[in-house]
Design a protein around this motif. Structure first.
Motif, PDB file in Angstrom:
ATOM      1  N   GLY A 145     -10.366  -6.037  20.485  1.00  0.00           N
ATOM      2  CA  GLY A 145      -9.576  -4.684  20.892  1.00  0.00           C
ATOM      3  C   GLY A 145      -8.276  -5.268  20.660  1.00  0.00           C
ATOM      4  N   GLY A 146      -7.742  -6.525  21.087  1.00  0.00           N
ATOM      5  CA  GLY A 146      -6.482  -6.594  20.584  1.00  0.00           C
ATOM      6  C   GLY A 146      -5.845  -6.848  19.356  1.00  0.00           C
ATOM      7  N   ALA A 147      -6.999  -7.325  18.430  1.00  0.00           N
ATOM      8  CA  ALA A 147      -6.740  -7.081  17.178  1.00  0.00           C
ATOM      9  C   ALA A 147      -6.781  -5.813  16.434  1.00  0.00           C
ATOM     10  CB  ALA A 147      -8.020  -8.007  16.328  1.00  0.00           C
ATOM     11  N   LEU A 148      -7.495  -4.895  16.978  1.00  0.00           N
ATOM     12  CA  LEU A 148      -7.362  -3.609  16.562  1.00  0.00           C
ATOM     13  C   LEU A 148      -5.941  -3.147  16.824  1.00  0.00           C
ATOM     14  CD1 LEU A 148     -10.543  -1.577  17.756  1.00  0.00           C
ATOM     15  CD2 LEU A 148      -9.668  -2.060  15.440  1.00  0.00           C
ATOM     16  N   ALA A 149      -5.386  -3.146  18.290  1.00  0.00           N
ATOM     17  CA  ALA A 149      -4.079  -2.886  18.265  1.00  0.00           C
ATOM     18  C   ALA A 149      -2.903  -3.418  17.438  1.00  0.00           C
ATOM     19  CB  ALA A 149      -3.839  -2.973  19.893  1.00  0.00           C
ATOM     20  N   LEU A 150      -2.993  -4.781  17.215  1.00  0.00           N
ATOM     21  CA  LEU A 150      -2.260  -5.164  16.394  1.00  0.00           C
ATOM     22  C   LEU A 150      -2.250  -4.939  15.040  1.00  0.00           C
ATOM     23  CD1 LEU A 150      -1.917  -8.911  17.656  1.00  0.00           C
ATOM     24  CD2 LEU A 150      -0.662  -6.959  18.238  1.00  0.00           C
ATOM     25  N   ALA A 151      -3.579  -4.705  14.490  1.00  0.00           N
ATOM     26  CA  ALA A 151      -3.633  -4.275  12.872  1.00  0.00           C
ATOM     27  C   ALA A 151      -2.971  -2.910  13.030  1.00  0.00           C
ATOM     28  CB  ALA A 151      -5.365  -4.051  12.853  1.00  0.00           C
ATOM     29  N   CYS A 152      -2.963  -1.679  14.029  1.00  0.00           N
ATOM     30  CA  CYS A 152      -2.489  -0.479  13.764  1.00  0.00           C
ATOM     31  C   CYS A 152      -0.865  -0.555  13.712  1.00  0.00           C
ATOM     32  CB  CYS A 152      -2.688   0.244  15.096  1.00  0.00           C
ATOM     33  SG  CYS A 152      -4.319   0.734  15.325  1.00  0.00           S
ATOM     34  N   LEU A 153      -0.331  -1.791  14.459  1.00  0.00           N
ATOM     35  CA  LEU A 153       1.006  -2.165  14.313  1.00  0.00           C
ATOM     36  C   LEU A 153       1.431  -2.532  12.934  1.00  0.00           C
ATOM     37  CD1 LEU A 153       1.881  -3.497  17.943  1.00  0.00           C
ATOM     38  CD2 LEU A 153       2.617  -1.403  16.918  1.00  0.00           C
ATOM     39  N   MET A 154       0.623  -3.430  12.306  1.00  0.00           N
ATOM     40  CA  MET A 154       0.726  -4.205  11.094  1.00  0.00           C
ATOM     41  C   MET A 154       0.761  -3.307   9.903  1.00  0.00           C
ATOM     42  SD  MET A 154      -1.099  -7.900  11.687  1.00  0.00           S
ATOM     43  CE  MET A 154      -0.802  -8.582  10.199  1.00  0.00           C
ATOM     44  N   LEU A 155      -0.239  -2.310  10.024  1.00  0.00           N
ATOM     45  CA  LEU A 155      -0.589  -1.416   8.865  1.00  0.00           C
ATOM     46  C   LEU A 155       0.659  -0.859   8.144  1.00  0.00           C
ATOM     47  CD1 LEU A 155      -3.005  -0.637   7.254  1.00  0.00           C
ATOM     48  CD2 LEU A 155      -3.185   1.467   8.928  1.00  0.00           C
ATOM     49  N   PRO A 156       1.597   0.025   8.854  1.00  0.00           N
ATOM     50  CA  PRO A 156       2.680   0.393   8.004  1.00  0.00           C
ATOM     51  C   PRO A 156       3.706  -0.625   7.455  1.00  0.00           C
ATOM     52  CG  PRO A 156       2.648   1.138  10.237  1.00  0.00           C
ATOM     53  CD  PRO A 156       1.657  -0.002  10.347  1.00  0.00           C
ATOM     54  N   VAL A 157       3.727  -1.826   7.857  1.00  0.00           N
ATOM     55  CA  VAL A 157       4.664  -3.091   7.410  1.00  0.00           C
ATOM     56  C   VAL A 157       4.051  -3.547   6.097  1.00  0.00           C
ATOM     57  CG1 VAL A 157       5.649  -5.235   7.811  1.00  0.00           C
ATOM     58  CG2 VAL A 157       5.227  -3.643   9.720  1.00  0.00           C
ATOM     59  N   VAL A 158       2.593  -3.715   6.214  1.00  0.00           N
ATOM     60  CA  VAL A 158       1.841  -4.041   4.937  1.00  0.00           C
ATOM     61  C   VAL A 158       1.880  -3.164   3.850  1.00  0.00           C
ATOM     62  CG1 VAL A 158      -0.391  -4.905   3.953  1.00  0.00           C
ATOM     63  CG2 VAL A 158       0.343  -5.715   6.254  1.00  0.00           C
ATOM     64  N   ILE A 159       1.694  -1.742   4.104  1.00  0.00           N
ATOM     65  CA  ILE A 159       1.854  -0.692   3.108  1.00  0.00           C
ATOM     66  C   ILE A 159       3.368  -0.539   2.507  1.00  0.00           C
ATOM     67  CG2 ILE A 159       1.877   1.861   2.751  1.00  0.00           C
ATOM     68  CD1 ILE A 159      -0.572   2.173   4.692  1.00  0.00           C
ATOM     69  N   GLY A 160       4.165  -0.554   3.297  1.00  0.00           N
ATOM     70  CA  GLY A 160       5.375  -0.718   2.743  1.00  0.00           C
ATOM     71  C   GLY A 160       5.793  -1.945   1.704  1.00  0.00           C
ATOM     72  N   ALA A 161       5.342  -2.839   2.077  1.00  0.00           N
ATOM     73  CA  ALA A 161       5.773  -4.357   1.576  1.00  0.00           C
ATOM     74  C   ALA A 161       4.987  -4.393   0.041  1.00  0.00           C
ATOM     75  CB  ALA A 161       5.281  -5.473   2.294  1.00  0.00           C
ATOM     76  N   THR A 162       3.881  -3.813   0.283  1.00  0.00           N
ATOM     77  CA  THR A 162       2.878  -3.986  -0.773  1.00  0.00           C
ATOM     78  C   THR A 162       3.481  -2.752  -1.862  1.00  0.00           C
ATOM     79  OG1 THR A 162       0.907  -4.382   0.446  1.00  0.00           O
ATOM     80  CG2 THR A 162       0.562  -3.904  -1.570  1.00  0.00           C
ATOM     81  N   GLU A 163       3.841  -1.862  -1.531  1.00  0.00           N
ATOM     82  CA  GLU A 163       4.094  -0.563  -2.345  1.00  0.00           C
ATOM     83  C   GLU A 163       5.479  -1.184  -3.296  1.00  0.00           C
ATOM     84  OE1 GLU A 163       4.687   3.282  -0.905  1.00  0.00           O
ATOM     85  OE2 GLU A 163       4.696   3.827  -2.911  1.00  0.00           O
ATOM     86  N   GLN A 164       6.108  -1.802  -2.325  1.00  0.00           N
ATOM     87  CA  GLN A 164       7.563  -2.265  -2.963  1.00  0.00           C
ATOM     88  C   GLN A 164       7.100  -3.360  -4.056  1.00  0.00           C
ATOM     89  OE1 GLN A 164      10.010  -4.175   0.217  1.00  0.00           O
ATOM     90  NE2 GLN A 164      11.937  -3.198  -1.136  1.00  0.00           N
ATOM     91  N   MET A 165       6.216  -4.278  -3.927  1.00  0.00           N
ATOM     92  CA  MET A 165       5.807  -4.955  -4.806  1.00  0.00           C
ATOM     93  C   MET A 165       5.276  -4.503  -6.145  1.00  0.00           C
ATOM     94  SD  MET A 165       6.799  -8.009  -3.993  1.00  0.00           S
ATOM     95  CE  MET A 165       8.199  -7.614  -2.873  1.00  0.00           C
TER      96      MET A 165
END
Lengths: 343, 291, 301
Positions: C158-178
């Motif tokens: 459950g904690g992993a799900l919550a953290l994944a939701c927080l991480m998702l936008p950051v990963v999307i942004g960084a990956t798109e930049q790359m």
């Protein structure tokens, strides 16, 4: 770092977490409980002691507050709950597992701790306490306090009131005490969270309140004996029903236990108890469990642990500044254990 | 140039890949939508009970089933304001230092400094705040202490974004100002700031959004007092996230619904602030790149 | 008349090299204020790190590796014990969150950059992704509580799900930049060879962008490891080692720090500082690794 090595690394992490052998006890039973933080210190020592004889069991007590414990038990997310107060009428319908049994496990004195230099002994009546905590009395040298403390050098300083920021069974019991003992004077009602006046301070947990009292001159707050002693605080002697000013000690709390009326379902209130030597702000806490159990292994473990809490573990209480149950109550609780049956 | 069209199995796999990627992207919308729906749903009981007076009442008394969010909304805004007052000058100063004043060999260590600050977890700041900071300078646990801790936490994000925006200033503008005899500060005022103003506002607003949402560090040092609708920064106060974190454990159903309603309020406010801020920053960056 | 004025002016030539004094003083003052901001940033950072180091090191490195391996003492007032279960909990929760957020985030960014471009859907997703990165972590925690914990109980997942939701936008942004930085001629060369779009992306584009993706993900991991609020609502509180991701309550370093920060017992506070030091070391290592990858990209160019 190649793609394949990253993949391997990731798989290793996932694999480790899913298949790692249990570092705790082997194929044993686990009991989970949550709830009252008042009883957490007792649960902690009890689990440690209990496991010495029952190495195959794992018992987790998560704390989190009496309300959380009752909720978790009603949702059947835990096997037992610690709670300083019984289920409310309105919540009884939400209990999924049928009949619940209340097992009292300890009596705990709540101190009124203070930080005033030069005053080592302080006597307070419930009415004065009520007026202080609702900010009708604002200075230490107020007439009401002086009247109860002849000869004490009370300074002309502001009183800083400290209370709980988080919802708490301790607040519930403290305010219930004032509701009963200072009837007509106490205006803030009782509950796990009440509407404290705005010019007061709040701390998290008993420890947080203790921290405030310790570091603020002129502070006063309600803290359980365990945390108050650990923080080196001074506590007031409170006037009980018999008119005597009594210090918060485990002996005085036991005395309060002798003077209580116990209902058949083992619910009672030790607040404002009768008796010359009773400490009036003594609260009680129960472990709640379902009468009907479905898993034999868990039921046996539960009964063994409850038995320990109610009987053999009682001798551990005074070391952590709590009071054991009076013998008559202990016997009644042991008898109630038989009601736990596997269906 | 486009890939050649495919036939048969390969086309199927190719399309499947595209749809999975689209699905992953759509997750963002799905999760945001789910958040909005679920927390709003769970907050309805308290709105049934109190209606819109939830936002205007100042009292918060669970035993009376009376829940007023106003002091907590004020507390959130007040601590965020204090945080901005402290963080913005420092962040802007730092961003300007890094881009206009510092010689190149110093720039890299400055980046590391900001990274280090951003890397410290908020709970560690909270720990330091409650056990160290609040014991000194007569700060205690108050709006001001919470504001200071929040300021420390939002400085990295405002600084980084400001730096990005400032770096888009056309060198020609800067050199022109210097050629006309401006001092360094006058050049900054004449060429850098007017160009970056929009983006800087956006960066500050993103910092504001972050400050309002910070829970744990604030909960530990804000003092958790009720009814504090005051400008007196040294008094203990409260904020929406702090109340939710503190009172959740012991709350009964209606109380929980009130706490969730606070979360909804916080959610809406931070979303609005972030929406505006993102729009401003994106527009400013696009204008700077001549789009 | 004019001639007289001109002669007067020519008689005393102005000194062009001397700036008016108040202007240069003002500029100097402003410059020193800017240097002052550096101090203002360094001071609290040094103060916090100093406190964590001095108070945490004596606890964390006392009889190494005890602190990192031993159980959390059941009895809070007792000294000794360690934060082993919390370290495992943090690793499990953060690790699982990364395994969820990174693949999904990378795929999402792939769609946005390689397929979607500027269409309405992509612009909406990009916008909402930035908005989502601003959602307060406590709101995310309550969301996971309602959607997951109430149905499945407390667990590390459950904690992993919550953290994944927080991480998702950051990963999307960084990956798109790359992905934007991958030169188009690589893609075109691949198409020219007859490769399908999906194969091009997976065998040419992503490997080229990989160091940057790893760097961005590591930064997201570092932020997630320090989160407390969402875990309070999803992970629960356990004191013993719990290596099972999906069952039973667990704990994490951030939860332990938060819980022990307000304890009256010095032993518990000491453990909080030790846990803080451990957490700071973990996040710094992740951030450092991220910077190393970024430097690698710069070198390749």
């Amino acid at each position: 770092m190649s793609k394949s090595s990253i993949l391997t690394w990731a798989l290793a992490v996932v694999g480790l977490s899913l298949t790692a052998p249990r570092l705790a006890s082997a194929a044993g039973t686990t009991l989970n409980g949550s709830g009252s933080t008042l009883s957490k210190p007792y649960q902690e020592v009890a689990i440690e002691e209990f496991k010495k004889a029952h190495k195959e069991l794992t018992i987790n007590y998560g704390g989190g507050g009496s309300g959380k414990g009752r909720q978790d038990l009603a949702d059947m997310v835990v096997d037992f709950a610690g709670s300083d107060s019984p289920y409310k009428e309105a919540d009884m319908a939400k209990i999924k597992g049928g009949e619940v049994l209340y097992f009292p496990i300890l009596l705990g004195p709540i101190t009124v701790s203070y930080n005033v230099s030069g005053v080592d002994k302080l006597n307070l009546s419930p009415e004065t306490i009520a007026k202080i905590f609702q900010r009708d009395i604002k200075k230490w040298n107020d007439k009401a306090i002086a009247a109860e403390n002849a000869g004490a050098k009370l300074p002309d300083e502001d009183i800083v009131v400290a209370h709980r920021a988080d919802g708490s069974g301790t607040t519930q019991n403290f305010t219930e005490y004032l509701n009963g003992a200072a009837k007509g004077v106490w205006k803030l009602k009782s509950g796990s969270t009440v509407e404290w006046p705005s010019d007061t301070q709040a701390g998290q947990g008993n420890g947080g309140v203790a921290q405030i009292v310790k570091s603020t001159k002129g502070a006063i707050g309600y803290v359980d004996l365990s945390d108050a002693k650990a923080s080196g605080l001074k506590f007031a002697s409170v006037k009980n029903q018999a008119g005597k000013f009594v210090e918060p000690t485990t002996a005085a709390a036991s005395a309060a236990g002798d003077g209580i009326e116990v209902k058949p379902n083992l619910l009672f209130s030790a607040l404002n108890a009768k008796g010359d030597r009773s400490y009036p702000i003594t609260c009680q806490t129960w472990v709640i469990a379902y009468a009907k159990q479905t898993d034999k292994a868990k039921a046996d473990a539960l009964k063994a642990y409850l038995k320990f809490l109610v009987k053999d573990g009682q001798k551990l209480l005074s070391e952590i500044d709590y009071a054991p149950l009076p013998k008559s109550l202990e016997d009644k609780a042991m008898k109630q254990l038989e009601k736990i049956q596997v269906k | 140039m486009q890939a050649l069209d495919l036939r048969g199995n390969k086309a199927y796999l190719d399309r499947a890949f595209r749809w999975s990627a689209a699905g992953a992207a759509a997750l963002v919308l799905l999760i945001l939508g789910l958040i909005a729906v679920t927390i709003t749903g769970r907050s309805l009981p308290v709105f049934h009970e109190m209606g819109l007076k939830f936002f205007t009442t100042t009292r918060w008394s669970p035993p009376d089933a009376l829940f007023g969010a106003l002091p907590f909304i004020w507390g959130t805004a007040f601590t965020a304001l204090i945080a901005l007052l402290i963080a913005v000058p420092i962040s802007l100063g730092m961003a300007l230092f890094m881009t206009q004043v510092a010689p190149p060999p110093i720039r890299r260590p400055m980046v590391y400094l900001i990274d280090l600050l951003a890397g410290v977890p908020s709970v560690v700041f909270g720990l330091w705040g409650v056990l160290v900071l609040s014991q000194h300078f007569g700060l205690g646990r108050s709006f001001l202490t919470a504001g200071i801790i929040l300021a420390i936490m939002i400085i990295p994000i405002i600084t980084s974004l400001s730096r990005e925006v400032i770096e888009t200033t056309p060198p020609g503008d800067k050199e022109g100002a210097l050629a006309l005899g401006c001092t360094r500060w006058e050049m900054i005022g004449a060429a850098v700031i007017p160009h970056s103003a929009g983006g800087l506002v956006g960066a500050v607003m993103l910092g504001l959004g972050r400050a309002m949402g910070e829970t744990i560090a604030a909960a530990l040092v804000i003092g958790s007092a009720l009814g504090q609708l005051t400008l007196h920064a040294l008094s203990p106060g409260n904020s929406m996230p702090a109340v939710i974190a503190n009172e959740w454990g012991e709350a009964d159903t209606l109380h929980k619904s009130a706490l969730i309603a606070l979360a909804v309020t916080l959610f809406v406010i931070t979303i609005v602030v972030n929406l505006i801020a993102t729009a401003i920053v994106q527009r400013s960056m696009r204008r700077a790149q001549g789009l | 008349m004019e001639l007289a004025q001109e002669t007067e002016a020519a008689a005393a030539p102005p000194d062009l090299t001397a700036k008016q004094s108040w202007r240069s003083v003002k500029s100097a003052v402003m410059t020193s204020l800017m240097i002052g901001s550096v101090v203002a940033i360094a001071a609290p950072l040094i103060a916090v790190l100093w406190a964590v180091l001095t108070r945490g090191a004596s606890v964390a490195f006392h009889q190494f590796p005890d602190f990192f391996v031993k159980d959390i003492p059941n009895i809070a007032r007792r000294a000794g014990g360690g934060m082993g279960p919390a370290i495992l909990g943090t690793l499990m929760v953060t690790g699982a969150a990364t395994c969820i957020a990174v693949p999904l985030g990378v795929m999402g960014a792939v769609y946005l950059h390689e397929y979607g471009g500027k269409n309405h859907f992509s612009r909406l997703v990009r916008f909402m992704s930035t908005v989502m990165s601003g959602v307060p972590s406590i709101v995310m925690g309550l969301f996971i509580y309602i959607v997951w914990t109430l149905h499945f109980g407390y667990s590390a997942f459950g904690g992993a799900l919550a953290l994944a939701c927080l991480m998702l936008p950051v990963v999307i942004g960084a990956t798109e930049q790359m992905l934007r930085l991958v030169p188009n001629h690589l893609r075109e060369a691949s198409y020219a060879l007859g490769t399908s779009k999906s194969r091009t992306i997976s065998t040419v584009v992503l490997p080229a962008a990989l160091p940057g993706i790893v760097s961005g993900s590591l930064l997201a991991v570092a932020r997630a490891a320090g989160e407390t609020a969402p875990l309070l609502f999803a992970v629960g509180a356990a004191n013993e080692y719990n290596p099972h991701l999906f069952e039973e309550a667990n704990t994490a370093l951030s939860i332990q720090i938060f819980g022990n920060a307000t304890s009256s017992f010095a032993a518990a506070q000491d453990r909080a500082w030790g846990a803080a030091l451990t957490l700071v070391l973990v996040t710094f290592l992740a951030t450092l690794a991220a910077r190393v990858f970024t430097a690698r990209i710069a070198r390749k160019r």
